[in-house]
Design an enzyme around this catalytic site. Structure first.
Site, mmCIF file in Angstrom:
data_model
loop_
_atom_site.group_PDB
_atom_site.id
_atom_site.type_symbol
_atom_site.label_atom_id
_atom_site.label_comp_id
_atom_site.label_asym_id
_atom_site.label_seq_id
_atom_site.Cartn_x
_atom_site.Cartn_y
_atom_site.Cartn_z
ATOM 1 N N HIS A 79 -40.418 -48.296 -60.422
ATOM 2 C CA HIS A 79 -40.909 -46.937 -60.658
ATOM 3 C C HIS A 79 -41.939 -46.947 -61.772
ATOM 4 C CE1 HIS A 79 -40.930 -42.578 -60.843
ATOM 5 N NE2 HIS A 79 -40.952 -42.706 -62.155
ATOM 6 N N ASP A 138 -32.361 -32.044 -59.083
ATOM 7 C CA ASP A 138 -33.502 -32.440 -59.911
ATOM 8 C C ASP A 138 -34.728 -31.597 -59.577
ATOM 9 O OD1 ASP A 138 -35.142 -34.215 -61.682
ATOM 10 O OD2 ASP A 138 -36.110 -34.611 -59.754
ATOM 11 N N ARG A 172 -37.622 -26.422 -65.761
ATOM 12 C CA ARG A 172 -38.089 -26.997 -67.033
ATOM 13 C C ARG A 172 -39.574 -26.756 -67.203
ATOM 14 N NH1 ARG A 172 -36.788 -32.816 -66.023
ATOM 15 N NH2 ARG A 172 -37.920 -33.196 -67.950
ATOM 16 N N SER A 194 -33.795 -37.511 -64.718
ATOM 17 C CA SER A 194 -34.557 -37.046 -63.559
ATOM 18 C C SER A 194 -35.098 -38.235 -62.763
ATOM 19 C CB SER A 194 -35.698 -36.140 -64.048
ATOM 20 O OG SER A 194 -36.662 -35.920 -63.059
ATOM 21 N N LYS A 214 -33.435 -40.002 -58.955
ATOM 22 C CA LYS A 214 -34.204 -40.136 -57.714
ATOM 23 C C LYS A 214 -34.160 -41.565 -57.186
ATOM 24 C CE LYS A 214 -37.536 -37.725 -59.692
ATOM 25 N NZ LYS A 214 -38.284 -36.604 -60.210
#
Ligand code: URA
Ligand code: CA
Length: 434
Positions: free
Chosen positions: A82, A161, A168, A183, A187
């Site tokens: 990621h 999320d 947020r 978060s 995922k």
């Protein structure tokens, strides 16, 4: 349990239990906890923070809030990579086939992009015929057969999320490290990752603006990974200038081919080695990062990595002839040079502005409805530390509109040319242990 009591408990600086965190996330997901209470909770977390254990519970509660991809039918340890996002980040295009060529399964779910350039899925769309909408069954079969598949996100992954991130966004609570970390991790876990390699970007083209912030985020994610039994490693890399030369979808596909041939830009190549070696370690293919880098470099030198790219494109319905002849990728109508305004050395690029310039050409989306033009973008010829003379072409614009004066001006404003400059470091830090 009452939400208001949990808000005040957090507000007073106390840690919540696993049961309490699941109560909050499940209630928020099913609508029994309203936005205003969840906003107050997010604000309490913003100021008070969370223990690693709490962040781990939050991660799992969000990961379990919707569909979860079961990749257990794929043999081996499934490692996901990621990146926290940047400009011209071509690493996934390179790493998917490169790591697969080492016989490590790469089962990647990628999103579309909002902003600068496309997400990974948009980049693959520059390849004629490439199909990224596979059923879970075909996804798993393809990975078992070819060791690699990249699919678009489908199904109802981490609805908690999605809802919380949107809340947020409008309540000033995005910049909270435990909330960002959980978060991202939720995922990856919902998408089936057994292990995770993180590329945390720092700089003006990234979410985290300082190395200290990036390091804290990276350490938090590595520790969360440990708490939830997903081996997690992280690299903190520079996003003070775009990565590689190419910013734009087909241009980045071309750059991925060059990198897999061993002829890519140095920074992109090095980052792929750092991340790829950690993927091999996390998958238990090698026992050290050095050994991992040697294996990756051997796969590039032997041509196996490029061969895997071809196989991967064909297995997903794509026409792989561009691998031998990149002029078969979508081509822009105009190529326009951007001249340097003075003599000197490049001391800075404002990466964000470069990304926005590419978006103005059509390489990215400003809104969800925008269409991406795969052919357009930028090729950067001068990076931080390079000497330039007035009039030198520092960037080539690939455009389908003839007049790009706005883009030229933006790029000339995004670059700083000074009397002296040092090359910028690519990797600030690596976190291989919790
Ligand atoms: N990216 C995410 O996925 N979540 C955040 O909270 C911030 C950045
Ligand atoms: Ca910069």
């Amino acid at each position: 349990m009452r939400m208001v009591d949990l808000i005040t408990k957090k507000q007073a600086g106390n840690a919540l239990t696993e049961q309490e965190i699941y109560f909050i996330i499940n209630g928020f997901t099913d609508g029994s906890i309203p936005d205003y209470q969840m906003s107050a909770f997010a604000m309490a977390v913003y100021f008070v923070g969370m223990t690693e254990e709490e962040a781990g519970f939050l991660t799992m509660a969000m990961a379990e809030s919707g569909d979860q991809i079961d990749l257990s039918a794929i043999e081996g340890i499934k490692v996901d990579k990621h990146s926290t996002g940047g400009v011209g980040d071509t690493t996934t295009l390179v790493l998917a086939p490169l790591v697969a060529s080492c016989d490590v399964p790469v089962a990647k779910m990628s999103g579309r992009g909002l902003g600068h350039t496309g997400g990974t899925v948009d980049k693959f769309e520059a390849i004629k015929g490439f199909k990224y909408e596979l059923s879970t069954e075909d996804f798993i079969d393809t990975v078992n057969k070819h060791k690699v598949a990249v699919v678009g996100q489908s199904g109802n992954l981490t609805p908690a999320d999605k809802k919380l991130y949107a809340l947020r966004d409008v309540t000033g609570t995005v910049q909270s490290i435990p909330l960002i970390a959980s978060s991202i991790m939720s995922k990856k876990i919902a998408a089936g990752a057994d292990a995770i390699v993180l590329d945390v970007k720092v700089g003006d083209g990234a979410f985290m603006k300082t190395v200290e912030e990036a390091e804290e985020l990276a350490r938090t994610m590595v520790r969360i990974g440990n708490h939830v039994n997903r081996k997690t490693l992280a690299v903190i890399s520079n996003m003070n200038q775009p990565l590689g030369w190419a910013v734009g979808n087909a241009l980045e596909v071309q750059e991925a081919v060059e990198t897999l041939r061993g002829e890519g830009p140095e920074d992109l190549t090095q980052l792929c080695y750092e991340l790829g070696a950690r993927m091999l370690v996390a998958a238990e293919k090698v026992t050290s990062i050095e050994e991992g880098k040697e294996l990756l470099s051997a796969k590039i030198a032997s041509g196996e990595a490029l061969e895997k790219f071809r196989e991967f494109v064909v297995s997903q319905g794509g026409d792989a002839s561009f691998v031998d002849d990149t002029s078969l990728l979508p081509q822009a109508q105009y190529q326009i040079p951007v001249p340097a305004l003075t003599n000197g050395f490049i001391s800075d690029w404002v990466a964000n502005e470069v990304g926005e310039a590419a978006m103005w050409l059509g390489a990215g989306r400003a809104t969800k409805e925008d269409e991406i033009d795969p052919a357009v973008g930028l090729m950067i010829h001068a990076k931080v530390g390079d000497a330039v003379k007035q009039g030198d072409n520092i960037v080539t614009i690939y455009s389908n509109r003839e007049n790009v004066d706005d883009v030229i001006a933006k790029l000339q404003a995004a670059v700083t040319i000074s009397d002296s400059a040092e090359a910028a470091p690519l990797i600030y830090e690596t976190i291989d242990q919790a």
